[in-house]
Design an enzyme around this catalytic site. Sequence first.
Site, PDB file in Angstrom:
ATOM      1  N   ASP A 100      42.904  44.062  28.836  1.00 42.68           N
ATOM      2  CA  ASP A 100      44.298  44.304  28.514  1.00 42.68           C
ATOM      3  C   ASP A 100      44.726  43.930  26.930  1.00 42.68           C
ATOM      4  O   ASP A 100      45.613  44.304  26.276  1.00 42.68           O
ATOM      5  CB  ASP A 100      45.458  43.749  29.093  1.00 42.68           C
ATOM      6  CG  ASP A 100      45.649  44.035  30.637  1.00 42.68           C
ATOM      7  OD1 ASP A 100      44.677  44.902  30.907  1.00 42.68           O
ATOM      8  OD2 ASP A 100      46.497  43.856  31.604  1.00 42.68           O
ATOM      9  N   GLY A 130      57.620  45.562  29.519  1.00 44.34           N
ATOM     10  CA  GLY A 130      56.074  45.765  29.153  1.00 44.34           C
ATOM     11  C   GLY A 130      55.375  44.298  28.908  1.00 44.34           C
ATOM     12  O   GLY A 130      56.075  43.288  29.067  1.00 44.34           O
ATOM     13  N   LYS A 156      50.721  44.302  46.237  1.00 42.74           N
ATOM     14  CA  LYS A 156      50.192  45.226  47.069  1.00 42.74           C
ATOM     15  C   LYS A 156      50.536  44.482  48.596  1.00 42.74           C
ATOM     16  O   LYS A 156      50.921  45.255  49.426  1.00 42.74           O
ATOM     17  CB  LYS A 156      48.718  45.322  46.965  1.00 42.74           C
ATOM     18  CG  LYS A 156      48.257  46.340  48.255  1.00 42.74           C
ATOM     19  CD  LYS A 156      48.215  47.877  47.773  1.00 42.74           C
ATOM     20  CE  LYS A 156      47.692  48.616  48.984  1.00 42.74           C
ATOM     21  NZ  LYS A 156      46.109  48.767  49.113  1.00 42.74           N
ATOM     22  N   GLY A 170      42.241  27.522  24.594  1.00 44.53           N
ATOM     23  CA  GLY A 170      41.160  27.505  23.418  1.00 44.53           C
ATOM     24  C   GLY A 170      41.855  28.200  21.842  1.00 44.53           C
ATOM     25  O   GLY A 170      42.808  29.041  22.179  1.00 44.53           O
ATOM     26  N   HIS A 203      40.999  67.125  59.148  1.00 38.11           N
ATOM     27  CA  HIS A 203      42.220  67.461  59.698  1.00 38.11           C
ATOM     28  C   HIS A 203      42.395  66.569  60.705  1.00 38.11           C
ATOM     29  O   HIS A 203      41.734  65.966  61.522  1.00 38.11           O
ATOM     30  CB  HIS A 203      42.062  68.851  60.446  1.00 38.11           C
ATOM     31  CG  HIS A 203      43.351  69.615  60.864  1.00 38.11           C
ATOM     32  ND1 HIS A 203      44.115  69.727  59.953  1.00 38.11           N
ATOM     33  CD2 HIS A 203      43.691  69.863  61.984  1.00 38.11           C
ATOM     34  CE1 HIS A 203      45.310  70.382  60.587  1.00 38.11           C
ATOM     35  NE2 HIS A 203      44.809  70.541  61.764  1.00 38.11           N
TER      36      HIS A 203
END
Length: 487
Positions: free
Chosen positions: A324, A282, A60, A124, A462
């Site tokens: 994930d 990916g 970003k 680990g 607006h």
Amino acid sequence: GKNEYDLLVIGGGSGGLACAKEAAQFGRKVAVLDYVEPSPQGTKWGLGGTCVNVGCIPKKLMHQAALLGSALKDAQHYGWNIAQPVHHTWSVMAQAVQNYVKSLNWGHRVQLQDKKVKYFNMKGSFSDPHTVRGLTKAGKETTVTAENIVIATGGRPKYPTHIAGALEYGITSDDLFWLKESPGKTLTPFVFNVSLECAGFLTGIGLDTTVMMRSIPLRGFDQQMASLVTEHMESYGTKFLKRCSPTKVEKLESNRLQVTWKNTDLGTEETDSFDTVIWAVGRAPDTKTLNLDAVGVKTNGETGKIIVDANEATSVPHIYAIGDITEGRPELTPTAIAAGKLLAQRLFGKSSELMDYDNVPTTVFTPLEYGCVGLSEEAAVQCYGSDNIEVYHAYYKPLEFTVAERDATQCYMKMVCLREREQRILGLHFIGPNAGEVIQGFALGIKCGATYPQLMKTVGIHPTCAEEITKLHITKRSGLDATVTGC
């Protein structure tokens, strides 16, 4: 047989840290184990996981660098005298971004200390269902036992190892954000959102950038929106090689990389040389060293991801997985954080609330941003049938683009609704400036079951781009021109 910790979290990314910190609030004894395996090119980083170090945050910030470049061009139309040509220095941007990321690494360590969470900088692997063996970089071993264990190791970028030279000469997003020098002329083959985002900001800061597409862009997203995103990028200078697949990468004497690819449509073989090749094929779950089989944690044979139930529990009752690494969950930082917190609350805080993965908003930070929440048009048609959905849409021009004479051809929005009486909104898609900020607000309404008539009663602000969503009235079915004219 007493366990040392009430909770051990393996993985110090967004989800793991959120889970550990939340559990600590309940006065439990908590430990976090985190270790960053250097990328094949040797890049490594600190505590905080992908998002902080090699994902959303640096991406970003670099996207912002590119937006400022566009703003400099616009500024002249608004009366600012800016000496031409403007020049971007990669090393200045990279240093600033990397310094900020390092401050976040430090912040995470301080937070864990403040909350009395023990931090192990170790890799680990399970010895038994309650025991994890930690190994330091120097090879020192520590054994940690815990009543509950949460796996939150996330994923790492895949390499297309079937392509000769891919591993030796290519980099991934794991490396791009930590480069000290400009990547120069860049090729990014395969089109996942990270490759489009990177190609977008590289073009935006003035680099010669090419995207190689084997098939469709932004798989899993609404394809009409994906096409508009790539069209905009093309019109702003990113080159696209469509229906092409790389076959090999070779290093030339000049140190440049010669890439050979097949053009499927023409049946030809083509080559060009680049300074940098960024693979975006990916991500793979980071489970290799965990020794999951030994303790019976089941994974999906195809994806390698851990199979979990609605409670985030694996096939072993006291071992959980979030983020994930879990099968069928969105690969997004905020969902991992929310799931981690809720899991800690269920384990230690008498809560029974499960994570709700429906209507999760997201944004692709391409030069013209694409934000969405809910179903794509294709998914809505698949679920309900084309006769049962109504799509309201509009091409609009941001006011900021007018004086600057910027092309707004791809500034577009659409709302996918059920056609039945109350017209519940199934999905909202927006391409334009600040898409993430726009979608975040509307996401609440859609999460609460908002309907088209309710949206029409919402007064717009607006003059904003988001206001156009409150004025959507032309349906695709009508075939009328959806271009917004005037105020």
